[in-house]
Write an enzyme that holds these catalytic residues in place. Structure first.
Site, PDB file in Angstrom:
ATOM      1  N   ILE A  14       0.820  -1.214   0.000  1.00 13.47           N
ATOM      2  CA  ILE A  14       0.000   0.000   0.000  1.00 13.47           C
ATOM      3  C   ILE A  14       0.854   1.264   0.000  1.00 13.47           C
ATOM      4  O   ILE A  14       0.466   2.291  -0.576  1.00 13.47           O
ATOM      5  CB  ILE A  14      -1.020   0.000   1.169  1.00 13.47           C
ATOM      6  CG1 ILE A  14      -2.133   1.000   0.894  1.00 13.47           C
ATOM      7  CG2 ILE A  14      -0.364   0.275   2.503  1.00 13.47           C
ATOM      8  CD1 ILE A  14      -2.927   0.734  -0.360  1.00 13.47           C
ATOM      9  N   SER A  36      11.889   0.814   6.711  1.00 18.50           N
ATOM     10  CA  SER A  36      11.460  -0.505   6.288  1.00 18.50           C
ATOM     11  C   SER A  36      12.668  -1.411   6.366  1.00 18.50           C
ATOM     12  O   SER A  36      13.795  -0.954   6.183  1.00 18.50           O
ATOM     13  CB  SER A  36      10.945  -0.427   4.845  1.00 18.50           C
ATOM     14  OG  SER A  36       9.865  -1.290   4.637  1.00 18.50           O
ATOM     15  N   ARG A  37      12.431  -2.704   6.639  1.00 19.82           N
ATOM     16  CA  ARG A  37      13.585  -3.597   6.715  1.00 19.82           C
ATOM     17  C   ARG A  37      14.133  -3.891   5.328  1.00 19.82           C
ATOM     18  O   ARG A  37      15.336  -3.984   5.120  1.00 19.82           O
ATOM     19  CB  ARG A  37      13.194  -4.897   7.420  1.00 19.82           C
ATOM     20  CG  ARG A  37      12.793  -4.690   8.871  1.00 19.82           C
ATOM     21  CD  ARG A  37      12.011  -5.857   9.401  1.00 19.82           C
ATOM     22  NE  ARG A  37      10.863  -6.168   8.565  1.00 19.82           N
ATOM     23  CZ  ARG A  37       9.967  -7.120   8.826  1.00 19.82           C
ATOM     24  NH1 ARG A  37      10.110  -7.854   9.903  1.00 19.82           N
ATOM     25  NH2 ARG A  37       8.957  -7.330   8.011  1.00 19.82           N
ATOM     26  N   LYS A  90      -5.550   1.608   7.827  1.00 14.93           N
ATOM     27  CA  LYS A  90      -6.641   0.822   8.387  1.00 14.93           C
ATOM     28  C   LYS A  90      -6.232  -0.651   8.381  1.00 14.93           C
ATOM     29  O   LYS A  90      -5.411  -1.018   7.556  1.00 14.93           O
ATOM     30  CB  LYS A  90      -7.956   1.030   7.612  1.00 14.93           C
ATOM     31  CG  LYS A  90      -7.882   0.854   6.092  1.00 14.93           C
ATOM     32  CD  LYS A  90      -7.469  -0.406   5.451  1.00 14.93           C
ATOM     33  CE  LYS A  90      -8.220  -1.643   5.768  1.00 14.93           C
ATOM     34  NZ  LYS A  90      -7.809  -2.764   4.853  1.00 14.93           N
ATOM     35  N   ASP A 168      -9.976  -7.791   6.800  1.00 13.21           N
ATOM     36  CA  ASP A 168      -9.047  -6.759   6.312  1.00 13.21           C
ATOM     37  C   ASP A 168      -9.700  -5.966   5.175  1.00 13.21           C
ATOM     38  O   ASP A 168      -9.752  -4.736   5.251  1.00 13.21           O
ATOM     39  CB  ASP A 168      -7.714  -7.378   5.891  1.00 13.21           C
ATOM     40  CG  ASP A 168      -6.756  -6.307   5.387  1.00 13.21           C
ATOM     41  OD1 ASP A 168      -6.095  -5.665   6.210  1.00 13.21           O
ATOM     42  OD2 ASP A 168      -6.721  -6.081   4.151  1.00 13.21           O
TER      43      ASP A 168
HETATM   44  P1  NAP Z   1       2.512  -5.562   3.263  1.00 11.44           P
HETATM   45  O1  NAP Z   1       2.946  -5.121   1.923  1.00 11.44           O
HETATM   46  O2  NAP Z   1       2.492  -7.007   3.569  1.00 11.44           O
HETATM   47  O3  NAP Z   1       3.321  -4.885   4.452  1.00 11.44           O
HETATM   48  C1  NAP Z   1       3.805  -3.562   4.450  1.00 11.44           C
HETATM   49  C2  NAP Z   1       5.233  -3.539   4.974  1.00 11.44           C
HETATM   50  O4  NAP Z   1       5.237  -3.650   6.393  1.00 11.44           O
HETATM   51  C3  NAP Z   1       6.066  -4.704   4.475  1.00 11.44           C
HETATM   52  O5  NAP Z   1       6.590  -4.439   3.210  1.00 11.44           O
HETATM   53  C4  NAP Z   1       7.139  -4.837   5.546  1.00 11.44           C
HETATM   54  O6  NAP Z   1       8.242  -4.046   5.190  1.00 11.44           O
HETATM   55  C5  NAP Z   1       6.453  -4.312   6.769  1.00 11.44           C
HETATM   56  N1  NAP Z   1       6.089  -5.437   7.623  1.00 11.44           N
HETATM   57  C6  NAP Z   1       5.324  -6.495   7.313  1.00 11.44           C
HETATM   58  N2  NAP Z   1       5.201  -7.325   8.365  1.00 11.44           N
HETATM   59  C7  NAP Z   1       5.913  -6.771   9.349  1.00 11.44           C
HETATM   60  C8  NAP Z   1       6.194  -7.138  10.679  1.00 11.44           C
HETATM   61  N3  NAP Z   1       5.671  -8.226  11.228  1.00 11.44           N
HETATM   62  N4  NAP Z   1       6.972  -6.344  11.404  1.00 11.44           N
HETATM   63  C9  NAP Z   1       7.480  -5.225  10.891  1.00 11.44           C
HETATM   64  N5  NAP Z   1       7.251  -4.819   9.604  1.00 11.44           N
HETATM   65  C10 NAP Z   1       6.482  -5.583   8.872  1.00 11.44           C
HETATM   66  O7  NAP Z   1       1.048  -5.001   3.584  1.00 11.44           O
HETATM   67  P2  NAP Z   1       0.135  -3.941   2.796  1.00 11.44           P
HETATM   68  O8  NAP Z   1      -0.727  -4.648   1.833  1.00 11.44           O
HETATM   69  O9  NAP Z   1       0.942  -2.797   2.332  1.00 11.44           O
HETATM   70  O10 NAP Z   1      -0.827  -3.529   4.010  1.00 11.44           O
HETATM   71  C11 NAP Z   1      -0.380  -2.733   5.079  1.00 11.44           C
HETATM   72  C12 NAP Z   1      -1.587  -2.084   5.722  1.00 11.44           C
HETATM   73  O11 NAP Z   1      -2.255  -1.301   4.728  1.00 11.44           O
HETATM   74  C13 NAP Z   1      -2.610  -3.089   6.247  1.00 11.44           C
HETATM   75  O12 NAP Z   1      -3.147  -2.660   7.460  1.00 11.44           O
HETATM   76  C14 NAP Z   1      -3.672  -3.120   5.156  1.00 11.44           C
HETATM   77  O13 NAP Z   1      -4.956  -3.400   5.670  1.00 11.44           O
HETATM   78  C15 NAP Z   1      -3.612  -1.689   4.655  1.00 11.44           C
HETATM   79  N6  NAP Z   1      -4.082  -1.567   3.258  1.00 11.44           N
HETATM   80  C16 NAP Z   1      -3.646  -2.434   2.295  1.00 11.44           C
HETATM   81  C17 NAP Z   1      -4.160  -2.345   1.006  1.00 11.44           C
HETATM   82  C18 NAP Z   1      -3.717  -3.274  -0.114  1.00 11.44           C
HETATM   83  O14 NAP Z   1      -4.238  -3.169  -1.223  1.00 11.44           O
HETATM   84  N7  NAP Z   1      -2.787  -4.182   0.100  1.00 11.44           N
HETATM   85  C19 NAP Z   1      -5.100  -1.370   0.697  1.00 11.44           C
HETATM   86  C20 NAP Z   1      -5.477  -0.470   1.677  1.00 11.44           C
HETATM   87  C21 NAP Z   1      -4.948  -0.584   2.965  1.00 11.44           C
HETATM   88  P3  NAP Z   1       9.746  -4.528   5.534  1.00 11.44           P
HETATM   89  O15 NAP Z   1       9.785  -6.028   5.467  1.00 11.44           O
HETATM   90  O16 NAP Z   1      10.569  -3.845   4.493  1.00 11.44           O
HETATM   91  O17 NAP Z   1       9.984  -4.008   6.928  1.00 11.44           O
END
Ligand code: NAP
Length: 306
Positions: A14, A36-37, A90, A168
């Protein structure tokens, strides 16, 4: 006016899809650094620790957290302790209590805490709310059916405790519902369907007071459905495409399927909140999810693998 500096944390799906483009076109904010890691944004100073980023960038006023809900609290707490305003993706946290704790911390320090609900910024939500105002709701139904493999490829955290599973995306529908209904409803029953090998539901059927029901499913291949219908004595409203298209009695009133205005609108709202010294934390959508997880009847279905 000078643009306020933002530190973006959790450079994943996101952040890259929405936050970075929204910040690059923002008049109010500029992206100063990332944490970010593994992830980074080309041309932007990148850190793997939030404390290090904030120490190196004292000009950062806002920390915007794009992490999944479980790791988000520690980062939010650290940012508030460091005197920065905080914007939460969110759902705003893994639990309601931790968001209350953040609210209290922000209030004590005179900082802004913004729990964002991007779907509320979809272009047809405000017109839908205006059409519904003053009408009696006889029935409302949410159909939120999408393919988890398409929207969350390989994201195992959604099936871990605190990842909320199908809630989610479902919480986006609930964020719209709680915005447009003239009076609150409460959950009265739920059936949650868990894959045999996972900790969170892949489907949910919800019943609320006021003849409101919801059907969430993460196993939908082919066309995806993000619809809310609201029946009134004056006709039926339908919000389609996640709040982007409005129909009254089957006739299109406003909207297009793929407008990308939600995240710019979230950052505009954050700018207003910071300027006014206010917070915006509405937990209504998450309360319904917590209630469903409290009251839900459990069904078990086939194991799920990405
Ligand atoms: P994601 O790509 O899986 O995670 C975002 C980043 O957070 C990862 O790239 C990782 O970066 C870091 N991360 C993941 N797990 C972690 C952990 N256990 N500890 C520390 N860092 C961690 O997720 P996303 O889809 O972007 O979603 C993130 C949030 O945005 C959620 O709450 C989701 O509901 C919301 N959201 C998502 C979307 C969508 O389309 N995907 C849309 C609207 C809102 P590093 O490994 O580089 O640290």
């Amino acid at each position: 006016m000078a643009r306020r500096a933002v530190c973006l944390v959790g450079i994943g799906k996101i952040a890259v899809d929405q936050h970075v483009p929204a910040l690059s076109s923002s008049d109010a904010f500029t992206l100063a650094c990332t944490v970010s890691r593994k992830g980074s944004v080309p041309g932007v100073p990148a850190f793997t620790s939030l404390d290090a980023a904030l120490a190196a960038h004292p000009e950062v006023e806002v920390v915007s957290l794009c992490l999944p809900p479980v790791p988000r609290f520690d980062a939010a707490e650290a940012a508030l302790r460091a005197g920065r305003h905080v914007m939460l993706e969110k759902p705003p946290g893994a639990t309601l209590a931790e968001v209350h704790a953040l609210q209290a911390m922000a209030a004590d320090r005179g900082l802004t805490l913004y729990a964002t609900w991007h779907s509320r910024m979809a272009q047809a939500v405000a017109p839908a709310k205006a059409w519904i105002a003053g009408k009696t709701i006889t029935r409302a139904h949410i159909t939120w059916r999408e393919d988890v493999r398409k929207w969350h490829p390989g994201q195992d955290w959604v099936f871990e405790p605190g990842g909320m599973g199908v809630f989610d995306p479902g919480i986006n529908a609930l964020s719209i519902l709680t915005e447009i209904l003239p009076s609150p409803v409460h959950l009265t029953a739920a059936t949650l369907t868990f894959p045999a090998n996972r900790q969170t539901p892949i489907a949910a059927a919800l019943t609320f007071s006021g003849h409101v029901t919801a059907d969430f499913d993460w196993r939908q291949e082919g066309p995806q459905t993000w619809d809310i219908t609201v029946d009134t004595p004056q006709g039926q409203l339908a919000l389609r495409m996640g709040g982007n298209v409005l129909e009254i009695d089957g006739k299109a009133i406003t909207g297009e399927a793929h407008i990308m205005g939600e995240y710019p609108a979230l950052y505009s709202r954050m700018a207003e909140l910071v300027a006014a010294g206010q917070s915006d934390v509405d937990l209504a959508p998450m309360i319904h999810v917590a209630d469903a997880l409290t009251l839900g009847r459990r069904d078990v279905t086939d194991a799920f693998h990405f």
